[in-house]
Design an enzyme around this catalytic site. Sequence first.
Site, PDB file in Angstrom:
ATOM      1  N   ASP A   8       0.865  -1.180   0.000  1.00  0.00           N
ATOM      2  CA  ASP A   8       0.000   0.000   0.000  1.00  0.00           C
ATOM      3  C   ASP A   8       0.902   1.230   0.000  1.00  0.00           C
ATOM      4  O   ASP A   8       1.763   1.376   0.874  1.00  0.00           O
ATOM      5  CB  ASP A   8      -0.890  -0.029   1.254  1.00  0.00           C
ATOM      6  CG  ASP A   8      -1.904   1.114   1.273  1.00  0.00           C
ATOM      7  OD1 ASP A   8      -1.921   1.916   0.320  1.00  0.00           O
ATOM      8  OD2 ASP A   8      -2.652   1.197   2.261  1.00  0.00           O
ATOM      9  N   ASP A 106      -3.562   2.446  -5.566  1.00  0.00           N
ATOM     10  CA  ASP A 106      -2.267   2.416  -4.865  1.00  0.00           C
ATOM     11  C   ASP A 106      -2.078   1.196  -3.970  1.00  0.00           C
ATOM     12  O   ASP A 106      -1.271   1.221  -3.063  1.00  0.00           O
ATOM     13  CB  ASP A 106      -2.067   3.710  -4.064  1.00  0.00           C
ATOM     14  CG  ASP A 106      -2.906   3.741  -2.791  1.00  0.00           C
ATOM     15  OD1 ASP A 106      -4.039   3.233  -2.824  1.00  0.00           O
ATOM     16  OD2 ASP A 106      -2.420   4.266  -1.785  1.00  0.00           O
ATOM     17  N   GLU A 107      -2.830   0.129  -4.246  1.00  0.00           N
ATOM     18  CA  GLU A 107      -2.694  -1.077  -3.424  1.00  0.00           C
ATOM     19  C   GLU A 107      -2.701  -2.323  -4.297  1.00  0.00           C
ATOM     20  O   GLU A 107      -3.481  -2.408  -5.241  1.00  0.00           O
ATOM     21  CB  GLU A 107      -3.867  -1.211  -2.451  1.00  0.00           C
ATOM     22  CG  GLU A 107      -3.869  -0.228  -1.312  1.00  0.00           C
ATOM     23  CD  GLU A 107      -5.187  -0.282  -0.550  1.00  0.00           C
ATOM     24  OE1 GLU A 107      -5.458  -1.300   0.095  1.00  0.00           O
ATOM     25  OE2 GLU A 107      -5.947   0.687  -0.646  1.00  0.00           O
TER      26      GLU A 107
HETATM   27 MG   LIG Z   1      -2.375   4.044   0.315  1.00  0.00          MG
END
Ligand SMILES: [Mg+2]
Length: 350
Positions: A8, A106-107
Site C-alpha cells: 500500500d 495504490d494497493e
Molecule cells: Mg495508500
Amino acid sequence: MRLVLYIDMDCFFAACEEVRHPEFKGKPLIVGTNSEKDRLRGVVQAANYEARKFGIHSAMPTRDAFKLCKELQYSPPDDLYYEETSKRIMELLSGYAKRIEVDSIDEAALEVEVEGYAEALEEGRRIKEQIKKDLGLPCTIGISTGKVIAKMVCDSAKPDGIKAVEANDVKDFLKDKDVERIPGVGKKTAEKLAALKVKDIGGLAKTDPMVLIDALGSFGRELFLIANGTDESIVEENVSVISISRERTLERNAQSIGEIEGMVNKLADEVIAEVKKQKLMFKSVGVKARYVDFTDRIKSRSLNSYTDSRDSLLAVANQLFKGLFGDKPVRKIGIRVSSLISVKGQRSLL
Ligand SMILES: [Mg+2]
C-alpha cells in the site's frame, strides 16, 4: 511456501505531488478535489503525514482543514498523473510476483513462492527500495499467508514500514484489534456484531460460528476463520480474457521485415492507444502474418512483467515478425496483446 505481500503506497496522491513539487516536502500538504481557485469548496482526497499531525484526514471538507492548519499547502488533483504513476508501480510489482491482484490505484497483493518468511521480507525490502529509487515514493508492505491478513499487517506497519506475521502468530496479532479493522467490515456489520456482544477480533474468534453465520451468512464464516488466523483469500489476477488486436492488409505484398516497418509502427500505435484508453497493461504479445496463399502463421511471447509501453511492444513484435518471413510473400499483418490486467482499480481515499 506460498505467501502474500500486500503493498500500500503511503499517502499516495500527496506523495506523488511531493515528487514533482519538492517545495512541498516536509510541509503539511493536502490534495483536494477542486481546482486551486475553488479549493475551499472541496474535500480532502489525501493528506501527508505532516498534515495528519494537525488532525487533517481524507474526506474532511478542505475549509475545515485550513482552519486546523494555517500554513497548509494545497494541490489540486491530477488523476492522469496518479494513474500513470500507479501503472509504473504495478508494472514494477508484477515483475516480482507469481500473481498480482490490483486492489486500488495504490494497493496490490502479490503472491510469491519463497522458502520462508525471511526470504519474503528480503523480497519486500527489495521492492520498497526499487519503488523508492525509480519513483521516489514510500510504501508499506505486510506479509502473511493470505490477502486479508496481509492487508491488516500492512495497515499496522504504516508508514514506510515492512512487517511479516507468521501463521502461528496471527491470532495473537489480531486479538485486540477492533472488528472494523478487518477489510470488508463496515459500520453495518460492526453493529450486527456489537448486538452479539462482539467488539474485538479476539471476541469474534470465541463466538459460536453458527451464530455468526445466522447473523451474517457466509461472511460470518469467513470472519470466524480470519479471527482464528485462517485466511482463505487468494490472490486473483484482475486479468480479463480479452485481447486487443489490430490488423491491416499491406498495400504491396512484403518479402522482408524492412518492408513492413511503417505498418508495424502504425499497428503498435493503435494497439497502445486502445490499451491506454481502457487503462490496461499486457503481458503477452502476438503477431500474425497472412501469406499470399491465404495461410496464416502466428507467433507469440510472454513478457516478464505487465507493461503498456510502446517500445516494449515494438521490440517484441519486430522480433516475432522476423520469424514469419521466409519464401512466401506476406499480404496482411496483425499485432495482438493479451493477458491483460486492469489498472483502473477503485479510488480509495488514502
Ligand atoms: Mg495508500
